[in-house]
Design an enzyme around this catalytic site. Sequence first.
Site, PDB file in Angstrom:
ATOM      1  CE  LYS A 154      39.706  43.524  30.735  1.00 42.28           C
ATOM      2  NZ  LYS A 154      40.568  42.747  31.657  1.00 42.28           N
TER       3      LYS A 154
ATOM      4  CB  SER B  24      39.695  39.034  30.976  1.00 46.20           C
ATOM      5  OG  SER B  24      40.347  40.035  31.739  1.00 46.20           O
TER       6      SER B  24
ATOM      7  CB  SER C 141      43.327  39.630  32.563  1.00 45.26           C
ATOM      8  OG  SER C 141      42.482  38.541  32.845  1.00 45.26           O
TER       9      SER C 141
END
Lengths: 477, 492, 95
Positions: free
Chosen positions: B85, B160, B184
Site C-alpha cells: 500500500k 482505504s 481499511s
Amino acid sequence: MAWETVIGLEIHTQLATRSKIFSGAPTTFGAAPNTQACAIDLGLPGVLPVLNRQAVVLAVRFGRAIEAEIAERSIFARKNYFYPDLPKGYQISQYELPVVGRGRVTIVLDDGSLKTIGVTRAHLEEDAGKSLHEDFHGLTGIDLNRAGTPLLEIVSEPDMRSAKEAVAYARKIHQIVRWIGISDGNMQEGSFRVDANVSVRREGEARLGTRTELKNLNSFRFLEKAITFEVERQIELIEAGSRVVQETRLYDPERDETRSMRTKEEANDYRYFPDPDLLPLVLDTAFIEQAAADLPELPDAKRERFRTAYGHTEYDASLLTANRELADYFEAVAAAGGDAKLAANWVNGELAAALNRDGREMTESPVSAEMLGGLITRIRDNTISGKLAKQVFEAMWNGEGDADAVIAARGLKQLTDSGEIERIIDAIVAANPEQAAQYRSGKDKVFGFFVGQVMKASKGKANPQQVNELLKARLKP
Amino acid sequence: MAYHIEPKPLHELTIAELAQRLRGGKLTSVELTHHYLERIKRLDPQLNAFVTVAADAALAAATHADARLARGEGGPLTGIPIAHKDIFCTRGLRTSCGSRMLDNFIAPYDATAVERLAAAGAVVLGKTNMDEFAMGSSNETSFYGPVKNPWDLDRVPGGSSGGSAAAVAARLCAAATGTDTGGSIRQPAALCGITGIKPTYGRVSRWGMIAFASSLDQAGPMTRSAEDAALLLQAMAGFDPRDSTSAEEAVPDYGAQLGTDLAGLRIGLPREYFGAGLDAGVAASIQGAIREYERLGARIIDISLPNSPLSVPVYYVVAPAECSSNLARFDGVRYGHRCEAPRDLEDLYKCSRAEGFGSEVKRRIMIGTYALSAGYYDAYYLKAQQIRHLISDDFRRAFEQVDVIMGPTSPTTAFPLGAKMDDPVAMYLNDIYTIATNLAGLPGISIPVAPVDGMPVGLQIIGDYFQEGRLLNIAHRLQQATDWHLAAPPEV
Amino acid sequence: MSLDRADVEKIAHLARLALSESETERYALDLSNILGLVEAMGAVDTAGVTPMAHPLHMAQRLRADEPTEPDQRALFQSIAPLTEEGLYLVPRVIE
C-alpha cells in the site's frame, strides 16, 4: 499610591544529554546547519518518537533537588501550532500531568534574609529549531539542528515581588541546574532561557493584575532591566487611566525597553491532547531513587554546613557555594590546609581576584587546591608570614611550583630564631640612639619605626610577632 | 489411462504452492515476477490498483531471490511478488499516500513492515492505490483516481486499502500489505472477496507507515487465503524499538496453529451487528457461514456490545483529532508539495496545504481541529475517549463468555462508484462494524463467504488481544471446508 | 451543533487551509452534518469514566542516551522544495 510587583518566571533549560529527547541525533552545539537533524527531528512522514532515558533521569534529579513531587505517571502531549522552526506542526511537551510537580527553592534577599519561592511544576519537552534571519534573497533560513533537544521547562509561582528577587530566583535555578549537572546553563548558547510574567497591582489588592510575558532575556542583567522597565510602563499606563494588555513583549537591550511582538492579533489555540505516539511515562520508586542517587550535597545544604561547621559568615558561605567547582575546591583547600577560615579567606580573596583578573574558570586555576592548602599549612606553622604568602601565591599562580618549592627557591622562610632576631634588633637600636631615647621618653609612635627597620633588615622574613615582643623587651626603659 | 490436468496458472497458486515450486527449482522468481508484471501491464489500466510499478527493482530483487533459493537459503516468502500500500515508506521509491501532497515524495527510508518483508525475501512489484492518507471507505479520494472493483468495474473496491484489495483479488500480485484505522484492510477485503487481517494494535510496527490516526492505525496482510495471511503476518509482526507503541510480545508460529480443531469453539454473535442497516442478502450469507462453523463443532452464543452504535461517532472525533495534528507536518517546507510564489509564510502554509490535500482530508483535518479547539475539547475529544473506554469494556466482557466474535464486515456489498461521494456521513456509516475493533485495539479478520448477486461478502471474525493465530486458524478451517475464498473475478 | 461560515473560516485558519468562498459554504454544511452524527455521544453518561488514549495498557519504553543517527542532510534535502547553504528556506519570518 504604592504599587506591588508580581513576577513569575518560566525557565527553559536544555538538558545535558548526548542525544535528543525523542531521536538518536546528537545534541552537540554549533554543527553545520541541519547536519544533526535526523528523520525524526525533521518530522518526515511515518517517523515515531522514542523517549530518551537520560532526559527523564535529569528531570527527576532536578525534581529531587527542589524537593518536588515526582509524578509516578506523567503524560506527553502535543502543543499544536504552525511555525517554520517546528517541523511537525506540534511540539511534544507535557501539559496536564508533568513529570515534576510542586517544589521550592530558597533565595537570599539583599538584607540577608531568606525567601522561599514556589516552583509550580517542571516538565519535559522538545526544543524547536532556529530561524536565521540573515537575508537569503528576502527569505528566512531554517536550521533544525536544535529541534528535539531536550528541555526542562521550570515554571515558578508568581512569588517574586521585585526585579531583584526575580534575578535571585533565576540565579538560584541556574546554580542548581549546573550544580547537579543536568545542564551547562550556558545563556549565550541558549541552554538557559528565561521568560518573565510581570504584573502590578495596588498594595493590598488581592487580585492579580493583567500580566505581560517578557521574552528575549538572555542575561540576568537584561532580566532585571526588562522587568524594571516593564513595571514602570505598566504603572504609568494604569495611572494614566489606561489598561495593561495581556501580550508577549520582547526586550530590546539596545533601547532598554520592551515592545509588543507584532504578531497577528489572534488568540493562540494550541489544541493540546495526549500524544498518541507516546505512552504514559510511568516511574517506579526504584527508578526515582536511582536517578537521585548520585545527587551531590545541594548548595543550600552546603552553605548551611559551611556556616555551622566552619563558622563562616552567611556572606562567605554564599560566595563559596556559588558553584559546585568552587565549593569543592574550597573544601579541598580547607582539608589540605587544616584551617577553614584561612581557606575561605584565600579562596574568596587572592584566588577569586586572580581568577577574575585572568578571566579564568575555577577549573582552570593554575593553583590546585592541594597547592593552596600547602601554602596555608606553611602560614599556620609560621614558615612564612601572611605578607610573604601573597608573594608565594603569585609565584605558584605563575607556575613556579608548590609553596615549599617557592619558599625554598626564593629564600622566603620566616626568621623565627630569637637569637638572630635579637642580633638584628641590637644593631638597629644601636644605629638609632635618638629614636630609642624618644621611645623611652614615652613617644610610642616611634615603635613602628623600629618594627619597619627590623623587617627591612630581615628582608621581611622575621616573624612579626617575635619582632614585636623582642623589640618591646629591648627598648624597655 | 492418463488424464491431462490443465495446470493452474501461476497467478492462481497460493504462496505456499509457489514457495514449493520456487524451492524445487520448477519455477524462478524472475519468471513469476515477469508473469505478474505482465498481468499488471495488461489488467491494471482498467483497475487503477497501482500508483507505482517498480518493474526494474522487482526483477532485480527476484534475481537476488533466485540466487538465494539456488543456495538453498530463504524462507516461504523468498521470491514471492507482493505489493505495498502506498502508505508504507519505501526507500528510493515514491511514497505518495494517495495524495498530491506527496506526489513527489521519495522516502529516504523503509518502513519496518517493508524492511521485514524484504528481509524475508519478498519481491516488491510496486505501490498500490489508496484513499488519500487512508481517509475513505471507497478508494475514491485518491489523487490518482478511483480504483475499480475487479468483480464489477462500476463499483468501488472499498477503502482505504482498495488498491491492495483489488490487486490481490485480480491476481496482480500474490499478496499485498494494507493498513486499517477503522476497517481499511477488512472492508476492502470483504468487498473484493479476499482475506485481510488487522492485527492487534502494537503487533506490527508503525515505523515508516504514514500516520493517519496513531492510536488506531495498524498494518496487516491482504491475501487470497488465511494460510497466506499467516505467512505474511509471520514476517511483518514483532517488536520494534523504533515504535513506542510496539508490543513487546513474542510472535507465535502462526502456521503451526492452523491445524487446531474448532470443536467447542464459542462464537459470539453481537445482536448489534445484525440489526437495521444490514443488507438481507449479506445477512443470509453470514448466517450461512456461521452454520458452516456449527458443522465444524463451534457453539453459537448471542451476545451484546451495547456501546457499539457509538463507535462511528467516537471514531469521527478521535481519528480526525489525531489526523489534524499528524498532518500538520505537511507544510511545504521540508518535503512534499509547495505552492508557487507564496506571498508570505502564512500563504505558503495555507496554499501548499489547500493544493496538496483533497477535500476529504481537509474535511477531517477541520473536524479534528474543531474537536480539539478551546471550549470544545471536553465535549468532543475527552467525551469520545471516555466512550472509547466503554466500547473497549464491552469487548472485555464479551470475551469472558466467548472465544471470538463474528458478524458481517460491511453492511452491504460493494456500492457503485460515486454513490456516496457527496454524503460523507453515509460513507462513514459503511464502517459501522469494523471501527469498534480499532477503538479497542483488537485483532479482526475478514474472509470471503457466499457472494450476493455475484458480489463478494466478507465475514468478520474478531478475537481477543494477540489472538491473531486463533483468528487465522478459524479462517483457515472454513477455507478448508468451503471454497468461497477460491472464487476469482472475471478477467477484465 | 451547526457551524457557520465564520466558524469554518476560523477552523481553516487554525489548520492553515486556504478555502474558497464556495468551499467554505460546502464545508460549513459537511462539518455540521458530521457534528450531527457525533452528537449521539452527548446522550451517554460518562461520569467517572477514565478517558482511553491508547488501546493497550503499556508504559512508555525508554531509549538509551546514545547518538545513533548519522548526518544525512544531503539525502533529506534532495527531496526539499527549497534549500540554500544547508538551510530550508521559507518566506521571511517577522518577529
